[in-house]
Design an enzyme around this catalytic site. Structure first.
Site, PDB file in Angstrom:
ATOM      1  N   ARG A  33      69.207  29.282  22.510  1.00 13.57           N
ATOM      2  CA  ARG A  33      68.083  30.373  22.705  1.00 13.57           C
ATOM      3  C   ARG A  33      67.220  30.848  21.550  1.00 13.57           C
ATOM      4  O   ARG A  33      65.793  30.648  21.931  1.00 13.57           O
ATOM      5  CB  ARG A  33      68.985  31.521  23.246  1.00 13.57           C
ATOM      6  CG  ARG A  33      69.647  31.583  24.623  1.00 13.57           C
ATOM      7  CD  ARG A  33      70.046  32.697  25.121  1.00 13.57           C
ATOM      8  NE  ARG A  33      71.229  32.717  26.095  1.00 13.57           N
ATOM      9  CZ  ARG A  33      71.627  33.730  26.581  1.00 13.57           C
ATOM     10  NH1 ARG A  33      71.451  34.760  26.206  1.00 13.57           N
ATOM     11  NH2 ARG A  33      72.693  33.514  27.416  1.00 13.57           N
ATOM     12  N   HIS A  79      67.152  25.148  33.196  1.00 12.43           N
ATOM     13  CA  HIS A  79      67.496  26.178  32.330  1.00 12.43           C
ATOM     14  C   HIS A  79      68.259  27.415  32.914  1.00 12.43           C
ATOM     15  O   HIS A  79      67.899  27.951  33.909  1.00 12.43           O
ATOM     16  CB  HIS A  79      66.143  26.990  31.871  1.00 12.43           C
ATOM     17  CG  HIS A  79      66.193  27.847  30.775  1.00 12.43           C
ATOM     18  ND1 HIS A  79      66.412  27.713  29.698  1.00 12.43           N
ATOM     19  CD2 HIS A  79      66.129  29.477  30.771  1.00 12.43           C
ATOM     20  CE1 HIS A  79      66.527  28.635  28.668  1.00 12.43           C
ATOM     21  NE2 HIS A  79      66.055  29.681  29.773  1.00 12.43           N
ATOM     22  N   TYR A 123      51.445  35.652  41.546  1.00 15.22           N
ATOM     23  CA  TYR A 123      49.942  35.916  41.540  1.00 15.22           C
ATOM     24  C   TYR A 123      49.198  34.924  40.633  1.00 15.22           C
ATOM     25  O   TYR A 123      48.103  34.687  40.862  1.00 15.22           O
ATOM     26  CB  TYR A 123      49.567  37.204  41.284  1.00 15.22           C
ATOM     27  CG  TYR A 123      50.074  38.353  42.297  1.00 15.22           C
ATOM     28  CD1 TYR A 123      49.746  38.295  43.539  1.00 15.22           C
ATOM     29  CD2 TYR A 123      50.890  39.336  41.975  1.00 15.22           C
ATOM     30  CE1 TYR A 123      50.270  39.038  44.567  1.00 15.22           C
ATOM     31  CE2 TYR A 123      51.327  40.264  42.676  1.00 15.22           C
ATOM     32  CZ  TYR A 123      51.011  40.135  44.174  1.00 15.22           C
ATOM     33  OH  TYR A 123      51.504  40.969  45.252  1.00 15.22           O
TER      34      TYR A 123
END
Length: 832
Positions: A33, A79, A123
């Site tokens: 990570r 992931h 969006y």
């Protein structure tokens, strides 16, 4: 309790189990990570995002795709974490103010430098940026290792075969377990130049690399103050730099000064910065700002700060740098995964690791291509031999009952290589006999049997030979790359130069050579002030502009409010930036700056000096001396009340301690009364309270250390004591004032030079009317003086209004005093 059948209970040490479990978790965070890989400069989430976009063919020249589509593929295939972590990474990869070279071309709202949140993933639309495609170049050529994903349904690359030195050009930040990384972004042009220099000279040092890589280059521009932190970071992997906003000071039409902030330090939130400035103005921690306005637009940052009249914009700006994020520190900590382990890396190690990665990629790519070209050339060889033996091949096909038999006949036949075929460079993996008779492989026979009749023309044969020759040259070139280091270097250099030509741009962040550390002094207005110290130890300063010059004989204004039985002992005219040496009754000196004293009104007593200086019991400050800076070949002269004089080098007082240092050793019942700074060839004048003066050469007083007693300067009777020490200037005059406000000025030439340690001559006639001498100073006609009484009353007079008299006179009234009032201080105002 029922017994467990065929089950074993294994006893474990809980401490050991917790330790192992925590270490597993820590390594998972570190590798999976938080930390980037030194080779491609990416964390797993960024690597998986780019790979998913590559699989979906979401290239820079293709239409945009919804961010949600990419997020879905990343979390569904590669992931095993939440969608918010993936979308946050996508957003940052698309922000031009976060990354020096964006890896994602975003369409829609991706947040702003004001800290505005991006629009939801449903969006916004994204595709790879042009530079991002170079991360995935040669991914299909067996250049990197692929492993199974979390559910073993897909395969993902462990690293990308990047052509971009991404760890340096885009930097990285992250907090792991027990460690963190914070690598600043750099200019691609400079980094590639650094890589090319390292290829040419493998022994290049970090310092030499700095000729090519000047320092970090932030997307928000700004100014880096000093190179010390950069050098340390590049040499050790750790360092600290200071980034300052770019500002311009201008005047508007009304001649009002204003500051324009054009560039901000990296990762500074503009909206929070403006709110912070507004808060500081409201709390009066920053004064002098009239208007604060954000005028930023699509063309860039612009913060407008209008300065109030009579305020200095440079001082206001220094306060803004000190109290807000207009100047921030950036801690460089170049930690990355190197060979699967977290390591602190220097600049050269990062570049070397990237170049080694490039070498491995080129080796694997070359091997992949060689195998591919060999396979193609292998088939072309078979077709070439088949062309020259086409009649025999057709005969075998016609005479065979089926294709299998024809294939068998062609495989068993030992074919002659015609003269025209001798030019063919036969590869080692192709089977042929020592006597130049050729044996086809099964794949070659399959290719021959599938050949169309229209390919049997002479033109097709020549084209075939030409293709074969080209393939042979490619194979030869690739094998040379694998064999010769020089060829390998040439390939890396060529590819880096192409990349540089395509994406190079100018540096955004300016680097200054000098460190511009803001000191408290830089935030204090430089002005002349009146410093007063009372007998009881109350000290303060106030602007000299509060006192206008009065005519001789005026009553004066009150300079300070004092307690009963207290009076002003010392009066000093100094600049707020001056250094003050405070000499105590016990011969100790304390070091301060004028601005460190309390600023107070005329009605205020000030603050006890004991709160500023650690005075001992029964110790008090007897005299104060101000000067701008330590100058070589300057000495400090000290005079005591009993007529002792001592000379010590000024440099002996350059390193003060908070507890003070010894200035002079005093005899019993003696005290330090005056101090002056002198050159080597000066005169010394000592004035006594009973109107006596002695003048002698400075060279008659030898230079001694801080702990010495000194020598006799003037012989005094039991009732007399020294009140002033003067280093005379031939062009000036001596002004003397007495307790009852009488004074006069006298030419210096009236005071002849004599030997040290004599009784002296008359400086002023002492009578019951004027009483004892309080102070003597040297002045000229352009000066003004300030007189203060034990009641705290202060008067400012022009020297030109004071009568010039001879030595043996009592003087004229300079200030009118009332009952029980007396003059206690006199000070010259310079440059009026």
């Amino acid at each position: 309790m029922k017994k467990l059948e065929n089950k074993k209970i294994i006893q474990v040490n809980i401490e050991k189990e917790l330790k192992n479990s925590y270490l597993d978790y820590a390594m998972s965070v570190i590798i999976g990570r938080a930390l980037p890989d030194v080779r491609d400069g990416l964390k797993p989430v960024h690597r998986r995002i780019l790979f998913a976009m590559n699989v979906l063919k979401n290239f820079s020249y293709k239409p945009y795709k919804k961010s949600a589509r990419i997020v879905g593929d990343v979390i569904g295939k590669y992931h095993p974490h939440g969608d918010s972590s993936v979308y946050d990474a996508i957003v940052r990869m698309a922000q031009s103010f976060s990354l020096r070279y964006v890896l994602i071309d975003g369409q829609g709202n991706f947040g702003s430098i004001d800290g505005d949140s991006p629009a939801a993933m449903r969006y916004t639309e994204i595709r790879m940026s042009k530079i991002a495609s170079y991360f995935l170049q040669d991914l299909d050529k067996n250049t990197v290792k692929f492993v199974k994903n979390y559910d073993e349904s897909e395969k993902i690359p462990t690293i990308l075969p990047t052509l971009i030195p991404n760890l340096l050009i885009n930097g990285s930040s992250g907090i792991a377990v027990g460690m963190a990384t914070n690598i600043p972004p750099h200019n691609l042009n400079e980094v590639i130049n650094g890589c090319l220099a390292t290829i040419k000279n493998s022994k290049i040092t970090n310092s030499e690399l700095m000729k090519y890589i000047k320092g970090p280059d932030f997307p928000t521009k700004g100014i880096i103050n000093g190179k010390i932190g950069i050098k340390k970071a590049y040499k050790t992997g750790k360092g600290q730099i200071y980034i300052r906003a770019k500002s311009i000071i201008k005047k508007n039409e009304n001649k009002k000064k204003y500051i324009i902030i054009k560039e901000l330090p990296y990762q500074v939130n503009k909206a929070k910065l403006i709110s912070k400035i507004a808060y500081l103005i409201k709390e009066k921690k920053i004064e002098g700002i009239q208007t604060l306005r954000d005028e930023s637009d699509k063309d860039g940052t612009r913060i407008y700060i209008e300065i109030k009249k009579n305020n200095i914009p440079e001082i206001v700006l220094n306060k803004l740098y000190s109290l807000t994020s207009l100047e921030v520190s950036f801690g460089i900590n170049m930690v990355a995964l190197h060979k699967g382990k977290p390591k602190l890396l220097t600049l050269k190690k990062i570049i070397t690791a990237f170049l080694n990665h490039r070498k491995k990629i080129i080796i694997k790519r070359s091997i992949f291509k060689i195998k591919k070209y060999q396979k193609q050339s292998f088939l072309l060889e078979a077709l070439s031999i088949a062309f020259k033996n086409i009649d025999t091949i057709i005969k075998y096909i016609k005479s065979s009952s089926n294709i299998k038999k024809a294939k068998y006949k062609i495989l068993k036949k030992k074919w002659k290589i015609q003269k025209n075929n001798k030019k063919l460079k036969l590869e080692k993996n192709i089977k042929f006999l020592k006597n130049k008779k050729y044996i086809f492989s099964e794949n070659q026979v399959k290719k021959i049997l599938n050949m169309k009749l229209n390919k049997l023309t002479n033109l097709e044969y020549k084209t075939l030979l030409l293709k074969y020759q080209k393939l042979s040259k490619k194979i030869f070139y690739l094998k040379n790359i694998l064999k010769k280091k020089k060829k390998m270097k040439q390939v890396i250099i060529k590819e880096l130069k192409i990349l540089k030509k395509k994406f190079k741009d100018k540096r955004k962040t300016k680097i200054t050579n000098k460190i511009s550390n803001i000191k408290i002094q830089d935030m204090i207005i430089s002005e002349n002030v009146v410093v007063t110290l009372s007998y009881s130890g109350y000290i303060k300063y106030q602007p000299i502009t509060e006192y206008e010059a009065q005519k001789r004989g005026g009553k004066g204004k009150y300079a300070t409010k004092i307690k009963s039985k207290d009076y002003i002992k010392n009066l000093l005219i100094a600049n707020t930036h001056d250094i003050i040496l405070c000499f105590s009754s016990q011969g100790i000196v304390y070091w301060m700056k004028v601005y460190q004293l309390p600023k107070a009104s005329r009605q205020s007593r000030g603050k006890p000096i004991i709160n500023l200086i650690p005075l001992k019991k029964k110790e008090r400050i007897t005299t104060i001396l101000s000067f701008k800076e330590y100058v070589k070949k300057r000495n400090i002269l000290m005079a005591t009340s009993q007529g002792m004089i001592k000379k010590t080098s000024l440099k002996k007082f350059k390193n003060p301690r908070s507890s003070g240092i010894i200035a002079i050793n005093l005899k019993k019942n003696d005290q330090l009364i005056d101090v002056a700074i002198t050159k080597k060839n000066s005169n010394i004048m000592l004035f006594s309270k009973l109107g006596k003066v002695v003048r002698f050469l400075e060279k008659k007083v030898r230079l001694v250390g801080r702990s010495a007693y000194g020598v006799k300067g003037i012989k005094l009777n039991n009732k007399d004591s020294v009140v002033s020490l003067i280093i005379p200037n031939k062009k000036d005059e001596i002004l003397i004032i007495t307790e009852n406000g009488y004074g006069k000025r006298t030419k210096i030439s009236e005071f002849p030079i004599k030997s040290r340690s004599n009784k002296g001559i008359i400086s002023i006639k002492i009578t019951k009317k004027n009483k004892n001498v309080v102070k003597s100073i040297q002045v000229n006609k352009k000066n003004q003086i300030m007189i203060i009484t034990n009641h705290g009353k202060l008067v400012r007079i022009r020297v030109s209004e004071i009568r010039k008299l001879t030595r043996n006179t009592q003087g004229v009234i300079l200030i009118r005093i009332v009952k029980k009032e007396k003059v206690v201080g006199l000070q010259k105002i310079k440059n009026i």
